[in-house]
Scaffold this motif. Structure first.
Motif, PDB file in Angstrom:
ATOM      1  N   UNK A 226      10.529 -58.573  -1.416  1.00  0.00           N
ATOM      2  CA  UNK A 226      11.882 -59.020  -2.010  1.00  0.00           C
ATOM      3  C   UNK A 226      11.423 -59.227  -3.708  1.00  0.00           C
ATOM      4  N   UNK A 227      10.705 -60.341  -3.964  1.00  0.00           N
ATOM      5  CA  UNK A 227      10.724 -60.626  -5.738  1.00  0.00           C
ATOM      6  C   UNK A 227       9.922 -59.464  -6.120  1.00  0.00           C
ATOM      7  N   UNK A 228       8.888 -58.822  -5.645  1.00  0.00           N
ATOM      8  CA  UNK A 228       8.173 -57.874  -6.218  1.00  0.00           C
ATOM      9  C   UNK A 228       8.980 -56.544  -6.443  1.00  0.00           C
ATOM     10  N   UNK A 229       9.934 -56.204  -5.263  1.00  0.00           N
ATOM     11  CA  UNK A 229      10.837 -55.041  -5.497  1.00  0.00           C
ATOM     12  C   UNK A 229      12.000 -55.235  -6.366  1.00  0.00           C
ATOM     13  N   UNK A 230      12.519 -56.625  -6.369  1.00  0.00           N
ATOM     14  CA  UNK A 230      13.584 -56.831  -7.216  1.00  0.00           C
ATOM     15  C   UNK A 230      13.386 -57.000  -8.568  1.00  0.00           C
ATOM     16  N   UNK A 231      12.254 -58.005  -8.819  1.00  0.00           N
ATOM     17  CA  UNK A 231      12.279 -58.352 -10.191  1.00  0.00           C
ATOM     18  C   UNK A 231      10.929 -57.795 -10.851  1.00  0.00           C
ATOM     19  N   UNK A 419       5.808 -49.640  -0.265  1.00  0.00           N
ATOM     20  CA  UNK A 419       7.168 -49.733  -0.585  1.00  0.00           C
ATOM     21  C   UNK A 419       7.435 -50.447  -1.658  1.00  0.00           C
ATOM     22  N   UNK A 420       6.925 -51.521  -1.998  1.00  0.00           N
ATOM     23  CA  UNK A 420       7.087 -52.246  -3.219  1.00  0.00           C
ATOM     24  C   UNK A 420       6.710 -51.500  -4.527  1.00  0.00           C
ATOM     25  N   UNK A 421       5.592 -51.016  -4.332  1.00  0.00           N
ATOM     26  CA  UNK A 421       4.733 -50.490  -5.641  1.00  0.00           C
ATOM     27  C   UNK A 421       5.731 -49.160  -5.926  1.00  0.00           C
ATOM     28  N   UNK A 422       5.930 -48.434  -4.978  1.00  0.00           N
ATOM     29  CA  UNK A 422       6.161 -46.811  -5.073  1.00  0.00           C
ATOM     30  C   UNK A 422       7.641 -46.889  -5.533  1.00  0.00           C
ATOM     31  N   UNK A 423       8.405 -47.743  -4.902  1.00  0.00           N
ATOM     32  CA  UNK A 423       9.912 -47.948  -5.272  1.00  0.00           C
ATOM     33  C   UNK A 423      10.145 -48.262  -6.535  1.00  0.00           C
ATOM     34  N   UNK A 424       9.331 -49.407  -6.961  1.00  0.00           N
ATOM     35  CA  UNK A 424       9.637 -49.985  -8.408  1.00  0.00           C
ATOM     36  C   UNK A 424       9.323 -48.915  -9.335  1.00  0.00           C
ATOM     37  N   UNK A 426       9.159 -45.608  -9.309  1.00  0.00           N
ATOM     38  CA  UNK A 426      10.049 -44.552  -9.013  1.00  0.00           C
ATOM     39  C   UNK A 426      11.465 -44.856  -9.845  1.00  0.00           C
ATOM     40  N   UNK A 427      12.023 -46.114  -9.444  1.00  0.00           N
ATOM     41  CA  UNK A 427      13.069 -46.595 -10.019  1.00  0.00           C
ATOM     42  C   UNK A 427      13.235 -46.706 -11.670  1.00  0.00           C
ATOM     43  N   UNK A 428      11.934 -47.154 -11.959  1.00  0.00           N
ATOM     44  CA  UNK A 428      11.790 -47.691 -13.521  1.00  0.00           C
ATOM     45  C   UNK A 428      11.639 -46.226 -14.201  1.00  0.00           C
ATOM     46  N   UNK A 429      10.997 -45.387 -13.595  1.00  0.00           N
ATOM     47  CA  UNK A 429      10.829 -43.934 -14.601  1.00  0.00           C
ATOM     48  C   UNK A 429      11.916 -43.295 -14.413  1.00  0.00           C
ATOM     49  N   UNK A 430      12.887 -43.429 -13.309  1.00  0.00           N
ATOM     50  CA  UNK A 430      14.064 -42.631 -13.366  1.00  0.00           C
ATOM     51  C   UNK A 430      15.296 -42.967 -14.170  1.00  0.00           C
ATOM     52  N   UNK A 431      15.051 -44.682 -14.426  1.00  0.00           N
ATOM     53  CA  UNK A 431      15.826 -45.046 -15.401  1.00  0.00           C
ATOM     54  C   UNK A 431      15.606 -44.816 -16.834  1.00  0.00           C
ATOM     55  N   UNK A 432      14.314 -44.744 -17.239  1.00  0.00           N
ATOM     56  CA  UNK A 432      13.690 -44.405 -18.374  1.00  0.00           C
ATOM     57  C   UNK A 432      14.252 -42.713 -18.861  1.00  0.00           C
ATOM     58  N   UNK A 433      14.171 -42.028 -17.690  1.00  0.00           N
ATOM     59  CA  UNK A 433      14.492 -40.702 -17.956  1.00  0.00           C
ATOM     60  C   UNK A 433      15.986 -40.387 -18.147  1.00  0.00           C
ATOM     61  N   UNK A 434      16.771 -41.333 -17.602  1.00  0.00           N
ATOM     62  CA  UNK A 434      18.148 -41.127 -17.659  1.00  0.00           C
ATOM     63  C   UNK A 434      18.654 -41.833 -18.950  1.00  0.00           C
ATOM     64  N   UNK A 435      17.743 -42.865 -19.509  1.00  0.00           N
ATOM     65  CA  UNK A 435      18.157 -43.276 -20.954  1.00  0.00           C
ATOM     66  C   UNK A 435      17.860 -42.233 -22.073  1.00  0.00           C
ATOM     67  N   UNK A 442      17.262 -34.633 -12.417  1.00  0.00           N
ATOM     68  CA  UNK A 442      16.089 -34.439 -12.747  1.00  0.00           C
ATOM     69  C   UNK A 442      15.360 -35.717 -13.210  1.00  0.00           C
ATOM     70  N   UNK A 443      16.096 -36.668 -13.219  1.00  0.00           N
ATOM     71  CA  UNK A 443      15.490 -38.026 -13.587  1.00  0.00           C
ATOM     72  C   UNK A 443      15.094 -38.776 -12.398  1.00  0.00           C
ATOM     73  N   UNK A 444      15.870 -38.411 -11.131  1.00  0.00           N
ATOM     74  CA  UNK A 444      15.473 -39.012  -9.978  1.00  0.00           C
ATOM     75  C   UNK A 444      14.099 -38.379  -9.422  1.00  0.00           C
ATOM     76  N   UNK A 445      13.978 -36.909  -9.639  1.00  0.00           N
ATOM     77  CA  UNK A 445      12.772 -36.256  -9.297  1.00  0.00           C
ATOM     78  C   UNK A 445      11.806 -36.496 -10.181  1.00  0.00           C
ATOM     79  N   UNK A 446      11.849 -36.898 -11.299  1.00  0.00           N
ATOM     80  CA  UNK A 446      10.687 -37.530 -12.220  1.00  0.00           C
ATOM     81  C   UNK A 446      10.222 -38.839 -11.679  1.00  0.00           C
ATOM     82  N   UNK A 447      11.073 -39.593 -10.990  1.00  0.00           N
ATOM     83  CA  UNK A 447      10.599 -40.858 -10.562  1.00  0.00           C
ATOM     84  C   UNK A 447      10.087 -40.762  -9.379  1.00  0.00           C
TER      85      UNK A 447
END
Length: 501
Positions: A226-231, A419-424, A426-435, A442-447
């Motif tokens: 929960x908190x690790x994955x969300x925040x 799950x917590x580490x990899x999902x976080x 991946x999502x952070x990297x995808x957001x960076x690439x989208x930005x 391409x952004x999702x694949x990079x994450x």
């Protein structure tokens, strides 16, 4: 055929049928997680869950399940493994009915928590029963191989089952299907599983130790999902709850060192192989979550596969793992020893994750996914039965349930961490690439690529532990005492592997 030989044949057949019963119970528990994941969109639409609320359909189960495994395993040693298994089946089956009939979000989440309790009671004692039912040697190695296949490959089977049930009927039946399976399993278990009596609670139960470890594990799993994955990992809530979970864990260790009748006798950690096997379990399962979770997301969001196609995509790895676990790995363990079978298997698992680091936004199944499935199927089919064998080797019979609960607990903690580490990440990297202006695919694949790189690092760490920490054991040594000195050929192989490292 003499009367004695006929009785022995009947007893052997009864043991193998009992193993099937145990594995069906385990399969029902393992399938539940992925079956529910596939049905989450339908559940959300029907009951009106928010995105955050929907996560609790999974999290409520994981918290109860991961938090109670160690306690459930020890209760099996103290009371009765058969009794704990049957109690778990009853709780799981009844709560499955409640889940299927749930008219609201609150009822479903509460029923899922109770279902996690039943899952923990059922699965925690299975490996302990297997090593006491089958004598050390070829039979036990084969039985553990069957269990390892069910425990590790059930998730991909659940993707298929979830897709079929959700599409063909509705989400309620992913829970109702557990009812006839649970009832039949309980009836057969009552008839086939040998009655056993644990050490007993007469000398006093370690209530304080039970409260400390259960609270610590539940809090740890909650923090990770929960908190690790969300925040994020650096958030004050994550750090505070994580520190509290570690403090409770430290208090539990202190309690067990001084308690007259400890819930978890610390003598079990004197075994280098038990400690090493559980550390490998944490690292390898955390890494494998990268393949299952991120691989599923890649197939769904980038290659646009539906639930049925995703399940079929994982099928080659599942079939290879099953063929090896059920037909060959036990013979390899008896010939070369568990350690020398596990190490090459982990190398192949690392190869599968390394292949996934090369996925592309316009990839194809044959090029980007299938080779990794083949590597994982062969690697997992050899590594994980050997790992289970090492986790139970040398454990005293009265601690078999504890050792079984421990290896299941480290798998759950490893999965939650992964799950917590990899999902976080991946999502952070995808957001960076989208930005940065990258296209969504391409952004999702990079994450996902970043997540697979980290997963590969975890699997490589597990391989390093296997080479440096695990010691060879005689193939005929298992639960029931210290392992005898391994044969000279195996000691030579051990030295050669150490030199290569």
């Amino acid at each position: 055929m003499t009367a004695t030989h006929a009785a022995q044949t009947l007893d052997d057949r009864r043991r193998w049928i009992a193993l099937v019963v145990l594995c069906v119970g385990m399969l029902m528990i393992v399938l539940d997680t992925t079956v529910v994941n596939v049905a989450l969109p339908s559940i959300q639409e029907d009951l009106g869950f928010s995105a955050g609320g929907l996560a609790w359909v999974v999290n409520a189960y994981l918290i109860a399940f991961g938090g109670l495994l160690l306690l459930a395993g020890r209760l099996g040693d103290l009371i009765s493994r058969r009794g704990v298994f049957l109690a778990g089946l009853a709780v799981f089956t009844l709560s499955s009915i409640a889940c299927g009939l749930a008219p609201s979000q609150e009822v479903l989440v509460a029923a899922r928590f109770v279902q996690g309790v039943g899952g923990a009671l059922t699965s925690a004692v299975i490996l302990g029963m297997i090593v006491t039912m089958f004598p050390p040697g070829a039979e036990q190695a084969k039985a553990i191989g069957v269990f390892a296949f069910v425990a590790s490959a059930g998730s991909s089977i659940g993707l298929l089952a979830g897709g079929v049930l959700t599409d063909a009927i509705n989400w309620h039946w992913i829970f109702f299907i557990n009812v006839p399976i649970g009832i039949v399993t309980a009836v057969l278990a009552t008839r086939l599983l040998p009655r056993d009596r644990g050490a007993g609670l007469a000398a006093g139960a370690d209530v304080l130790g039970a409260l400390l470890i259960t609270t610590a594990l539940m809090l740890l799993v909650y923090t990770l999902v929960k908190p690790a994955a969300d925040h994020g990992w650096g958030a004050p809530e994550t750090l505070g709850l994580g520190a509290l979970a570690l403090a409770l864990g430290a208090a539990f260790v202190a309690r067990e060192a001084t308690a007259a009748t400890p819930l978890v006798p610390l003598r079990i950690f004197r075994s280098r192989n038990v400690v090493g096997a559980n550390l490998i379990q944490v690292l390898s399962v955390a890494g494998m979550f990268g393949m299952f979770f991120m691989g599923t997301l890649y197939l769904e969001r980038v290659l646009r596969y539906d639930a049925m196609e995703i399940g079929l995509s994982f099928l080659p790895g599942t079939l290879l793992m099953g063929g090896l676990s059920l037909g060959y790995t036990d013979k390899l363990i008896m010939r070369f020893g568990a350690r020398n079978v596990m190490v090459p298997g982990l190398v192949l698992v690392c190869g599968a994750l390394a292949w996934f680091t090369q996925i592309s936004p316009d990839g194809t199944y044959v090029v980007d996914v299938l080779p990794a499935m083949v590597l994982f199927g062969v690697g997992g089919g050899t590594a994980f039965p050997a790992l289970m064998t090492l986790a139970m080797a040398g454990v005293e019979p009265q601690d078999a349930g504890l050792a079984s609960g421990l290896i299941n607990t480290t798998a759950q903690v490893g999965g939650a961490i992964g799950l917590a580490v990899l999902a976080t990440l991946s999502a952070t990297r995808a957001e960076t690439l989208t930005g940065e202006g990258k296209a969504l695919g391409e952004a999702l694949t990079g994450g996902y690529q970043l997540a697979f790189v980290v997963a590969l690092g975890l699997a490589l760490a597990a391989l390093l532990v296997a080479v440096l920490v695990i010691r060879p054991v005689d193939p005929t040594a298992a639960a029931g005492g210290a392992a005898p000195e391994p044969p000279q050929a195996e000691r030579d192989a051990d030295r050669a592997l150490a030199q290569m490292a």
